[in-house]
Design a protein around this motif. Structure first.
Motif, mmCIF file in Angstrom:
data_model
loop_
_atom_site.group_PDB
_atom_site.id
_atom_site.type_symbol
_atom_site.label_atom_id
_atom_site.label_comp_id
_atom_site.label_asym_id
_atom_site.label_seq_id
_atom_site.Cartn_x
_atom_site.Cartn_y
_atom_site.Cartn_z
ATOM 1 N N PHE A 15 3.405 0.473 -4.953
ATOM 2 C CA PHE A 15 2.042 0.034 -4.633
ATOM 3 C C PHE A 15 1.102 0.377 -5.779
ATOM 4 O O PHE A 15 0.310 -0.470 -6.220
ATOM 5 C CB PHE A 15 1.546 0.682 -3.344
ATOM 6 C CG PHE A 15 0.190 0.180 -2.913
ATOM 7 C CD1 PHE A 15 0.070 -0.903 -2.062
ATOM 8 C CD2 PHE A 15 -0.973 0.776 -3.386
ATOM 9 C CE1 PHE A 15 -1.176 -1.389 -1.679
ATOM 10 C CE2 PHE A 15 -2.227 0.296 -3.018
ATOM 11 C CZ PHE A 15 -2.325 -0.784 -2.164
ATOM 12 N N ALA A 19 -0.873 -2.307 -7.942
ATOM 13 C CA ALA A 19 -2.330 -2.285 -7.844
ATOM 14 C C ALA A 19 -2.966 -2.169 -9.230
ATOM 15 O O ALA A 19 -3.967 -2.847 -9.520
ATOM 16 C CB ALA A 19 -2.793 -1.141 -6.956
ATOM 17 N N LEU A 50 -5.635 5.037 -8.044
ATOM 18 C CA LEU A 50 -6.358 4.148 -7.130
ATOM 19 C C LEU A 50 -7.820 4.552 -6.993
ATOM 20 O O LEU A 50 -8.706 3.709 -6.876
ATOM 21 C CB LEU A 50 -5.694 4.153 -5.750
ATOM 22 C CG LEU A 50 -4.244 3.654 -5.666
ATOM 23 C CD1 LEU A 50 -3.758 3.706 -4.226
ATOM 24 C CD2 LEU A 50 -4.111 2.241 -6.227
ATOM 25 N N TRP A 255 1.431 -3.965 1.308
ATOM 26 C CA TRP A 255 0.635 -4.427 0.170
ATOM 27 C C TRP A 255 -0.863 -4.257 0.405
ATOM 28 O O TRP A 255 -1.689 -4.788 -0.337
ATOM 29 C CB TRP A 255 0.961 -5.898 -0.127
ATOM 30 C CG TRP A 255 0.746 -6.804 1.047
ATOM 31 C CD1 TRP A 255 -0.384 -7.477 1.378
ATOM 32 C CD2 TRP A 255 1.689 -7.110 2.092
ATOM 33 N NE1 TRP A 255 -0.217 -8.179 2.546
ATOM 34 C CE2 TRP A 255 1.060 -7.984 3.001
ATOM 35 C CE3 TRP A 255 3.016 -6.738 2.325
ATOM 36 C CZ2 TRP A 255 1.697 -8.479 4.136
ATOM 37 C CZ3 TRP A 255 3.649 -7.233 3.455
ATOM 38 C CH2 TRP A 255 2.991 -8.087 4.340
ATOM 39 N N ILE A 281 -7.896 -2.178 -0.356
ATOM 40 C CA ILE A 281 -7.077 -2.784 -1.395
ATOM 41 C C ILE A 281 -6.177 -3.797 -0.706
ATOM 42 O O ILE A 281 -5.355 -3.433 0.132
ATOM 43 C CB ILE A 281 -6.221 -1.741 -2.137
ATOM 44 C CG1 ILE A 281 -7.106 -0.666 -2.765
ATOM 45 C CG2 ILE A 281 -5.364 -2.416 -3.212
ATOM 46 C CD1 ILE A 281 -6.329 0.483 -3.408
ATOM 47 N N LEU A 283 -3.681 -6.578 -1.965
ATOM 48 C CA LEU A 283 -3.046 -7.162 -3.143
ATOM 49 C C LEU A 283 -2.749 -8.652 -2.974
ATOM 50 O O LEU A 283 -2.511 -9.343 -3.961
ATOM 51 C CB LEU A 283 -1.772 -6.382 -3.494
ATOM 52 C CG LEU A 283 -2.009 -4.901 -3.826
ATOM 53 C CD1 LEU A 283 -0.698 -4.211 -4.194
ATOM 54 C CD2 LEU A 283 -3.030 -4.733 -4.952
ATOM 55 N N SER A 290 -9.043 -7.926 -5.239
ATOM 56 C CA SER A 290 -8.209 -7.104 -4.356
ATOM 57 C C SER A 290 -8.849 -5.779 -3.983
ATOM 58 O O SER A 290 -8.295 -5.037 -3.171
ATOM 59 C CB SER A 290 -6.855 -6.829 -5.031
ATOM 60 O OG SER A 290 -6.084 -8.004 -5.111
ATOM 61 N N PHE A 291 -10.016 -5.467 -4.548
ATOM 62 C CA PHE A 291 -10.617 -4.149 -4.362
ATOM 63 C C PHE A 291 -12.033 -4.329 -3.822
ATOM 64 O O PHE A 291 -12.961 -4.653 -4.554
ATOM 65 C CB PHE A 291 -10.616 -3.400 -5.699
ATOM 66 C CG PHE A 291 -9.277 -3.456 -6.388
ATOM 67 C CD1 PHE A 291 -8.237 -2.632 -5.980
ATOM 68 C CD2 PHE A 291 -9.044 -4.371 -7.404
ATOM 69 C CE1 PHE A 291 -6.987 -2.705 -6.594
ATOM 70 C CE2 PHE A 291 -7.799 -4.450 -8.026
ATOM 71 C CZ PHE A 291 -6.763 -3.619 -7.623
#
Length: 325
Positions: A15, A19, A50, A255, A281, A283, A290-291
């Motif tokens: 992950f 990411a 992250l 994900w 998050i 993905l 994605s964030f």
């Protein structure tokens, strides 16, 4: 990037690696997200975890075209919005990413849709265009291939008869509905559906007074005669969903991950069990962003689960004034 790898993630290391790759891709290809990161003085060279990734405030989906690709959108999902507010737009350039995401997640949490009769009570979504929830549920209904599967707009009597018939036939049944409609139905017909999965998608949509999830679930458990109320957590700006099989505790597919940020300092990530704004998050959002910093309040836990406690008020996300570009 190879989109297929997103849905093959199995470990935390996979992950993180994916990411970070997605972050680099979106920094390079999404002009809005790159400008946001630069405004915060964050570059890919500074990001190794992250917690160091900037999360784009969700209101940007109301103001900007959020894309990390030059491909044209195949479909645009829109939020419902309320009177006087603007709506979010999610430009989806590859609808297969969405279908693969919700099929894989549903399979993970509930098994094949073919195993169920799927009933939907989603009037506020059916009454408008552009709902990602309607797109997903309609496809799951088609996949279920059960003759009784389908949408029920305001036909409560037909829904009651269908539920009781499926109960007698001992058919695995899933009823997914928006909160106000499930409440209206359960108050009109007090049923005993021990084996039926009742799943709420949240939201009173201005039709009823808002209530906290435990109160909502107690009323629904009483009205449907079930021991637990399931929940689906998704939104226009996401291509993935989290699910709760009871007690309001949500789990994500591999994900997707949820973090909690400090309510006073939006750039600081909380530890577990501390109330904060939820950062997501997703993905599957490889072609948009994605964030995302949402306006939901909640807590996260060490096992990757989370709960929703409410929302920020209309003053928007505290500490995020610097985020307006």
């Amino acid at each position: 990037m190879n989109h297929k790898n997103i849905f093959k993630i199995k470990t935390e290391d996979e992950f993180l690696s994916t990411a970070l790759s997605v972050f680099h891709h979106q920094y390079a290809n999404n002009s809005v997200y790159r400008a946001f990161c630069q405004h915060l003085n964050v570059s890919p060279k500074k990001v190794a975890t992250l917690h160091q990734i900037p999360f784009l405030p969700i209101q940007f989906f109301k103001e900007k075209q959020i894309l990390s690709t030059t491909e044209s959108p195949q479909i645009t999902f829109t939020s419902s919005g309320t009177t006087g507010t603007s709506t979010s737009k999610h430009f989806v350039t590859d609808i297969n990413l969405y279908t693969q995401s919700y099929h894989c997640a549903f399979q993970q949490f509930y098994g094949p849709p073919e195993d169920y009769c799927i009933l939907a009570l989603l009037p506020s979504y059916l009454e408008r265009e552009g709902s990602s929830l309607i797109y997903m549920v309609n496809n799951l209904i088609e996949k279920s291939n059960h003759p009784k599967s389908g949408f029920f707009l305001n036909d409560f009597e037909n829904l009651k008869d269908t539920l009781e018939g499926l109960k007698v036939a001992k058919t695995k049944t899933l009823l997914i509905g928006v909160s106000f409609a499930l409440l209206d139905f359960s108050e009109q017909y007090h049923l005993e559906l021990k084996e039926t999965i009742i799943m709420e998608t949240g939201g009173m949509k201005g039709r009823r007074k808002e209530m906290i999830r435990p109160e909502l679930h107690e009323k629904l458990k009483l009205g449907f005669g079930v021991d637990q109320i399931h929940s689906e957590y998704g939104m226009t700006e996401l291509l993935s969903q989290a699910y709760s099989t009871g007690n309001g505790i949500f789990a994500c597919p591999p994900w997707m991950k949820v973090l909690s940020r400090d309510t006073e300092d939006a750039l600081t990530i909380n530890g577990f069990k501390k109330t904060g704004g939820l950062n997501i998050i997703d993905l599957a959002n490889i072609n948009s962003c994605s964030f995302i910093a949402t306006q939901d309040l909640g807590k996260t836990y060490a096992d990757g689960t989370f709960e929703i406690l409410g929302r920020f008020d209309h003053s928007d996300i505290r500490g995020c004034n610097l985020m307006a570009l």
